[in-house]
Scaffold this active site. Structure first.
Site, PDB file in Angstrom:
ATOM      1  N   GLN A 180       0.856  -1.179   0.000  1.00 56.48           N
ATOM      2  CA  GLN A 180       0.000   0.000   0.000  1.00 56.48           C
ATOM      3  C   GLN A 180       0.902   1.242   0.000  1.00 56.48           C
ATOM      4  OE1 GLN A 180      -3.197   0.198  -0.374  1.00 56.48           O
ATOM      5  NE2 GLN A 180      -3.654  -1.999  -0.262  1.00 56.48           N
ATOM      6  N   PHE A 208      -5.837 -12.618  -3.172  1.00 53.92           N
ATOM      7  CA  PHE A 208      -4.954 -11.554  -3.647  1.00 53.92           C
ATOM      8  C   PHE A 208      -4.215 -10.977  -2.434  1.00 53.92           C
ATOM      9  CE2 PHE A 208      -8.737 -11.658  -6.367  1.00 53.92           C
ATOM     10  CZ  PHE A 208      -8.180 -11.843  -7.632  1.00 53.92           C
ATOM     11  N   GLU A 228      -2.190 -15.967  -3.290  1.00 54.32           N
ATOM     12  CA  GLU A 228      -1.546 -14.885  -4.037  1.00 54.32           C
ATOM     13  C   GLU A 228      -0.988 -15.427  -5.359  1.00 54.32           C
ATOM     14  OE1 GLU A 228       0.287 -11.838  -5.728  1.00 54.32           O
ATOM     15  OE2 GLU A 228      -1.142 -11.642  -4.079  1.00 54.32           O
ATOM     16  N   ASP A 276      -8.781  -8.548  -2.415  1.00 57.87           N
ATOM     17  CA  ASP A 276      -8.165  -7.253  -2.699  1.00 57.87           C
ATOM     18  C   ASP A 276      -7.471  -7.329  -4.058  1.00 57.87           C
ATOM     19  OD1 ASP A 276      -6.994  -4.757  -2.630  1.00 57.87           O
ATOM     20  OD2 ASP A 276      -5.437  -5.310  -1.199  1.00 57.87           O
ATOM     21  N   CYS A 302      -8.951  -0.417  -5.315  1.00 57.84           N
ATOM     22  CA  CYS A 302      -8.407   0.914  -5.586  1.00 57.84           C
ATOM     23  C   CYS A 302      -9.077   1.524  -6.812  1.00 57.84           C
ATOM     24  CB  CYS A 302      -6.886   0.841  -5.775  1.00 57.84           C
ATOM     25  SG  CYS A 302      -6.364  -0.239  -7.115  1.00 57.84           S
TER      26      CYS A 302
END
Length: 345
Positions: A180, A208, A228, A276, A302
């Site tokens: 982030q 994710f 992931e 995410d 995002c």
């Protein structure tokens, strides 16, 4: 956007989420006030760099252009990161091609800086010797090179393992790993995710997962299966869990969730799923979640547009969007982070 009055800017920025949900036909039962990070707090940057007649050009890539905008001032980057980027310029020429742009990834970690340069030919001995000198920018803990952004990287020198903390756990991410952009923004997102967990927190699936941004805070509330698509990131996550004795509570799995999303039968038994995805969202995974019986799904995004699209799939499958939290982690831009909590109706 810096020309706007703060009130007008915040209204416009928060409106990115409400407008996206309205266009997608999704009703949120509650939308929190906009949460906003401080200026001068960004901990990572991607810069453009190339050789020029004056030596080296380094700065931000102008949108839709190959022009490099030199670093003169920046109200977004942390001052220490900004200063390091400017100091790096004098050492980069041996890593650059005669022509063409390279990308420079610089990340401010807990114990120093992690730097990756992408593009150009394999560094020769002269280039490698620069950062082998302990007196050259000692705050850089690892300097790596890759031939292209999509190619594996190679450490040129590692003075110490770069570390970042997720919750109480230190992780050493691979070069160029996603983090982030700000520590404050990460804390805001994490707080919203944890607040959205159901009372029964026994088994959690983290999709994710990256290097463990949410995985390790979630592990305080139950067992976590972290998935992931980047093998190096999944390995870093598992190594950190093993090192602190969480191997039985946290498991990391390498899996391409775009090609191989979790199907409804695989989602059985989880009390909550956190996902995410990148800016493009996770259309197929959201559709399979919509067809599942998972009590609580928490989406982090995002991109309000793809968040709203995925939210519509979940709504059509019988989930209620009980809360949404907008987080402004990309100051003075159109980008907005969102955490949405979906509960099976």
């Amino acid at each position: 956007m810096q020309h706007l009055e703060d009130k007008d800017y915040r209204t416009w920025k928060a409106g990115q989420l409400s407008r996206a949900l309205e266009r997608a036909g999704v009703q949120a039962e509650a939308i929190s006030e906009l949460q906003q990070v401080r200026p001068y707090s960004r901990r990572r940057a991607v810069l453009a760099v190339r050789r020029s007649g004056e030596g080296v050009e380094l700065g931000f890539r102008e949108r839709f252009s190959h022009r490099i905008v030199a670093l003169k001032e920046c109200h977004v980057l942390s001052p220490d990161l900004f200063n390091l980027c400017r100091k790096l310029k004098q050492y980069l020429q041996p890593f650059l091609q005669q022509k063409g742009l390279s990308d420079l990834f610089v990340t401010e970690m807990e114990n120093g800086y992690d730097v990756l340069i992408s593009g150009g030919d394999t560094p020769d001995l002269q280039a490698r010797e620069i950062f082998a000198n302990p007196d050259v920018l000692p705050e850089i803990k690892r300097f790596s090179w890759s031939p292209a952004m999509t190619e594996p990287s190679e450490p040129v020198v590692q003075r110490a393992a770069p570390e970042v903390r997720f919750g109480e756990i230190s992780v050493s991410p691979p070069p160029g790993a996603f983090l982030q952009p700000t520590a404050d923004g990460e804390a805001m997102l994490c707080k919203a995710v944890l607040h959205g967990l159901p009372e029964n927190k026994g088994s959690i699936l983290d999709l994710f997962a990256g290097c463990g941004t949410f995985t390790f805070p979630l592990s305080s509330y139950g067992t976590v299966r972290a998935v992931e698509g980047d093998l190096a990131a999944a390995t870093a996550l598992q190594n950190a869990a093993n090192r602190v004795g969480l191997a039985g509570r946290v498991t990391a799995e390498h899996r391409d969730l775009f090609r191989q999303p979790f199907r409804p039968d695989e989602l059985k038994g989880f009390d909550a799923v956190v996902f995410d995805p990148p800016r493009s969202g996770a259309r197929e995974q959201a559709a399979y979640l919509a067809a599942s019986q998972v009590p609580t799904v928490i989406g982090v995004s995002c991109n309000p547009a793809t968040f709203a699209r995925d939210a519509a799939l979940l709504s059509e499958g019988g989930y209620r969007l009980v809360s949404a939290v907008p987080v402004d982690q990309f100051l003075w831009s159109a980008h907005l982070e969102v955490v949405g909590v979906f509960v099976r109706a």
